[in-house]
Design a protein around this motif. Sequence first.
Motif, PDB file in Angstrom:
ATOM      1  N   LEU A   2     -21.137   9.782 -16.723  1.00 11.18           N
ATOM      2  CA  LEU A   2     -22.165  10.808 -16.579  1.00 11.18           C
ATOM      3  C   LEU A   2     -21.487  12.153 -16.390  1.00 11.18           C
ATOM      4  O   LEU A   2     -20.586  12.282 -15.565  1.00 11.18           O
ATOM      5  CB  LEU A   2     -23.048  10.546 -15.359  1.00 11.18           C
ATOM      6  CG  LEU A   2     -23.811   9.233 -15.250  1.00 11.18           C
ATOM      7  CD1 LEU A   2     -24.806   9.324 -14.102  1.00 11.18           C
ATOM      8  CD2 LEU A   2     -24.552   8.927 -16.529  1.00 11.18           C
ATOM      9  N   CYS A   3     -21.958  13.158 -17.126  1.00 12.73           N
ATOM     10  CA  CYS A   3     -21.373  14.489 -16.990  1.00 12.73           C
ATOM     11  C   CYS A   3     -21.893  15.150 -15.720  1.00 12.73           C
ATOM     12  O   CYS A   3     -23.096  15.224 -15.485  1.00 12.73           O
ATOM     13  CB  CYS A   3     -21.704  15.340 -18.206  1.00 12.73           C
ATOM     14  SG  CYS A   3     -21.006  17.000 -18.033  1.00 12.73           S
ATOM     15  N   ARG A   4     -20.946  15.656 -14.923  1.00  2.89           N
ATOM     16  CA  ARG A   4     -21.310  16.329 -13.663  1.00  2.89           C
ATOM     17  C   ARG A   4     -21.034  17.824 -13.726  1.00  2.89           C
ATOM     18  O   ARG A   4     -21.100  18.509 -12.716  1.00  2.89           O
ATOM     19  CB  ARG A   4     -20.505  15.729 -12.513  1.00  2.89           C
ATOM     20  CG  ARG A   4     -20.716  14.250 -12.317  1.00  2.89           C
ATOM     21  CD  ARG A   4     -20.115  13.825 -11.003  1.00  2.89           C
ATOM     22  NE  ARG A   4     -20.966  14.217  -9.879  1.00  2.89           N
ATOM     23  CZ  ARG A   4     -20.539  14.326  -8.624  1.00  2.89           C
ATOM     24  NH1 ARG A   4     -19.296  14.099  -8.327  1.00  2.89           N
ATOM     25  NH2 ARG A   4     -21.377  14.674  -7.659  1.00  2.89           N
ATOM     26  N   ALA A  62     -23.305  22.949 -16.779  1.00  3.88           N
ATOM     27  CA  ALA A  62     -24.389  23.056 -17.761  1.00  3.88           C
ATOM     28  C   ALA A  62     -25.301  21.829 -17.692  1.00  3.88           C
ATOM     29  O   ALA A  62     -26.528  21.947 -17.785  1.00  3.88           O
ATOM     30  CB  ALA A  62     -23.817  23.210 -19.169  1.00  3.88           C
ATOM     31  N   CYS A  63     -24.706  20.675 -17.512  1.00  8.18           N
ATOM     32  CA  CYS A  63     -25.527  19.463 -17.402  1.00  8.18           C
ATOM     33  C   CYS A  63     -26.280  19.441 -16.079  1.00  8.18           C
ATOM     34  O   CYS A  63     -27.426  18.980 -16.021  1.00  8.18           O
ATOM     35  CB  CYS A  63     -24.658  18.216 -17.564  1.00  8.18           C
ATOM     36  SG  CYS A  63     -24.245  17.875 -19.292  1.00  8.18           S
ATOM     37  N   GLN A  64     -25.643  19.951 -15.037  1.00  7.85           N
ATOM     38  CA  GLN A  64     -26.354  20.017 -13.752  1.00  7.85           C
ATOM     39  C   GLN A  64     -27.588  20.892 -13.866  1.00  7.85           C
ATOM     40  O   GLN A  64     -28.645  20.586 -13.312  1.00  7.85           O
ATOM     41  CB  GLN A  64     -25.432  20.574 -12.675  1.00  7.85           C
ATOM     42  CG  GLN A  64     -24.474  19.530 -12.135  1.00  7.85           C
ATOM     43  CD  GLN A  64     -23.800  19.994 -10.853  1.00  7.85           C
ATOM     44  OE1 GLN A  64     -24.320  20.843 -10.143  1.00  7.85           O
ATOM     45  NE2 GLN A  64     -22.639  19.434 -10.586  1.00  7.85           N
ATOM     46  N   TYR A 124     -16.361  15.452 -16.495  1.00  9.94           N
ATOM     47  CA  TYR A 124     -16.634  16.878 -16.315  1.00  9.94           C
ATOM     48  C   TYR A 124     -16.578  17.590 -17.659  1.00  9.94           C
ATOM     49  O   TYR A 124     -15.542  18.024 -18.087  1.00  9.94           O
ATOM     50  CB  TYR A 124     -15.655  17.465 -15.290  1.00  9.94           C
ATOM     51  CG  TYR A 124     -15.888  16.824 -13.940  1.00  9.94           C
ATOM     52  CD1 TYR A 124     -16.827  17.343 -13.067  1.00  9.94           C
ATOM     53  CD2 TYR A 124     -15.230  15.657 -13.588  1.00  9.94           C
ATOM     54  CE1 TYR A 124     -17.089  16.729 -11.848  1.00  9.94           C
ATOM     55  CE2 TYR A 124     -15.476  15.027 -12.376  1.00  9.94           C
ATOM     56  CZ  TYR A 124     -16.411  15.564 -11.508  1.00  9.94           C
ATOM     57  OH  TYR A 124     -16.682  14.939 -10.315  1.00  9.94           O
ATOM     58  N   CYS A 125     -17.703  17.644 -18.283  1.00 10.01           N
ATOM     59  CA  CYS A 125     -17.972  18.267 -19.588  1.00 10.01           C
ATOM     60  C   CYS A 125     -17.480  17.414 -20.748  1.00 10.01           C
ATOM     61  O   CYS A 125     -16.303  17.071 -20.853  1.00 10.01           O
ATOM     62  CB  CYS A 125     -17.413  19.679 -19.715  1.00 10.01           C
ATOM     63  SG  CYS A 125     -18.182  20.519 -21.138  1.00 10.01           S
ATOM     64  N   LEU A 126     -18.420  17.097 -21.597  1.00  8.44           N
ATOM     65  CA  LEU A 126     -18.133  16.307 -22.796  1.00  8.44           C
ATOM     66  C   LEU A 126     -18.241  17.167 -24.044  1.00  8.44           C
ATOM     67  O   LEU A 126     -18.260  16.652 -25.159  1.00  8.44           O
ATOM     68  CB  LEU A 126     -19.122  15.131 -22.877  1.00  8.44           C
ATOM     69  CG  LEU A 126     -18.967  14.081 -21.771  1.00  8.44           C
ATOM     70  CD1 LEU A 126     -20.193  13.186 -21.706  1.00  8.44           C
ATOM     71  CD2 LEU A 126     -17.717  13.248 -22.002  1.00  8.44           C
ATOM     72  N   GLY A 127     -18.334  18.497 -23.853  1.00 10.26           N
ATOM     73  CA  GLY A 127     -18.469  19.391 -25.006  1.00 10.26           C
ATOM     74  C   GLY A 127     -19.833  19.272 -25.662  1.00 10.26           C
ATOM     75  O   GLY A 127     -19.990  19.594 -26.838  1.00 10.26           O
ATOM     76  N   ASN A 128     -20.795  18.837 -24.912  1.00 10.15           N
ATOM     77  CA  ASN A 128     -22.138  18.625 -25.464  1.00 10.15           C
ATOM     78  C   ASN A 128     -23.165  19.348 -24.577  1.00 10.15           C
ATOM     79  O   ASN A 128     -24.278  18.876 -24.371  1.00 10.15           O
ATOM     80  CB  ASN A 128     -22.418  17.107 -25.491  1.00 10.15           C
ATOM     81  CG  ASN A 128     -23.646  16.746 -26.274  1.00 10.15           C
ATOM     82  OD1 ASN A 128     -23.819  17.208 -27.397  1.00 10.15           O
ATOM     83  ND2 ASN A 128     -24.506  15.933 -25.690  1.00 10.15           N
ATOM     84  N   CYS A 129     -22.735  20.523 -24.095  1.00  9.71           N
ATOM     85  CA  CYS A 129     -23.483  21.205 -23.033  1.00  9.71           C
ATOM     86  C   CYS A 129     -24.899  21.594 -23.466  1.00  9.71           C
ATOM     87  O   CYS A 129     -25.824  21.556 -22.654  1.00  9.71           O
ATOM     88  CB  CYS A 129     -22.733  22.453 -22.594  1.00  9.71           C
ATOM     89  SG  CYS A 129     -20.977  22.176 -22.369  1.00  9.71           S
ATOM     90  N   ALA A 130     -25.082  21.963 -24.720  1.00  9.67           N
ATOM     91  CA  ALA A 130     -26.378  22.486 -25.162  1.00  9.67           C
ATOM     92  C   ALA A 130     -27.472  21.428 -25.111  1.00  9.67           C
ATOM     93  O   ALA A 130     -28.654  21.767 -25.022  1.00  9.67           O
ATOM     94  CB  ALA A 130     -26.260  23.044 -26.574  1.00  9.67           C
TER      95      ALA A 130
HETATM   96  S1  FES Z   1     -21.444  20.416 -19.017  1.00 12.64           S
HETATM   97 FE1  FES Z   1     -22.057  18.454 -19.586  1.00 12.64          FE
HETATM   98  S2  FES Z   1     -21.376  18.307 -21.630  1.00 12.64           S
HETATM   99 FE2  FES Z   1     -20.667  20.237 -21.000  1.00 12.64          FE
END
Ligand code: FES
Length: 201
Positions: A119-121, A124-126, A160-166
């Motif tokens: 899970l991305c923490r 942007a995901c937060q 911590y970030c999967l490059g899929n922030c949008a």
């Molecule tokens: S912050 Fe979750 S994919 Fe970038």
Amino acid sequence: MRACRVVTTPGQERPGLTHCKWRWFDAPPAPFYKVDTVMDETQAGVLDTVETIVTSLKHKPGALLPILHGIQDHFGYIPDVAIGVIARHLRSTAADVHGVVSFYHYFRSEQPGRHVVELCRAEACQARGARALESHAKARLGVDYGQTTADRSITLKPVYCLGNCATGPSVRVGEQIKGRMDPARFDRLVDDLTTYKLELN
Ligand code: FES
């Protein structure tokens, strides 16, 4: 019960310890610290494979990381028995090797479940609801980060970030990144991962 023998200095033995493998016990690692154990066939096979991987990579510059990647790529984690083998080949100590394994979140010291769900923490995901998703995921699976479900089907990990922030909140399962994850989609994902499909001819 396995017969184990711990030798801290040549000639000094403490019998009766179990679960030895190449694990350090209550004494700090020392140059002559060696754990000797009777291994079953599976462990011997693991050791052989580790030896092969280490031998093929130990001459690379900065060999420790390539070796750890090679071992984790093969086994899915870094088995305890690998630590002593790596230390011996690189003329290092088990404490140093273990320190590197535990420093990098990427490396796992325990065998993961059949699926690793990350899970991305990151921020942007937060901002898109990752915190609520995280609580739901832990409750649904009954585990915290770094743990594996009782049926060993899923290991939950933070990332911590999967490059899929949008299109967050983002989740990675193996090589697949899934966006716009919410509790309902997460439940369907878990159902898919834990359902065995029977094909009838
Ligand atoms: S912050 Fe979750 S994919 Fe970038």
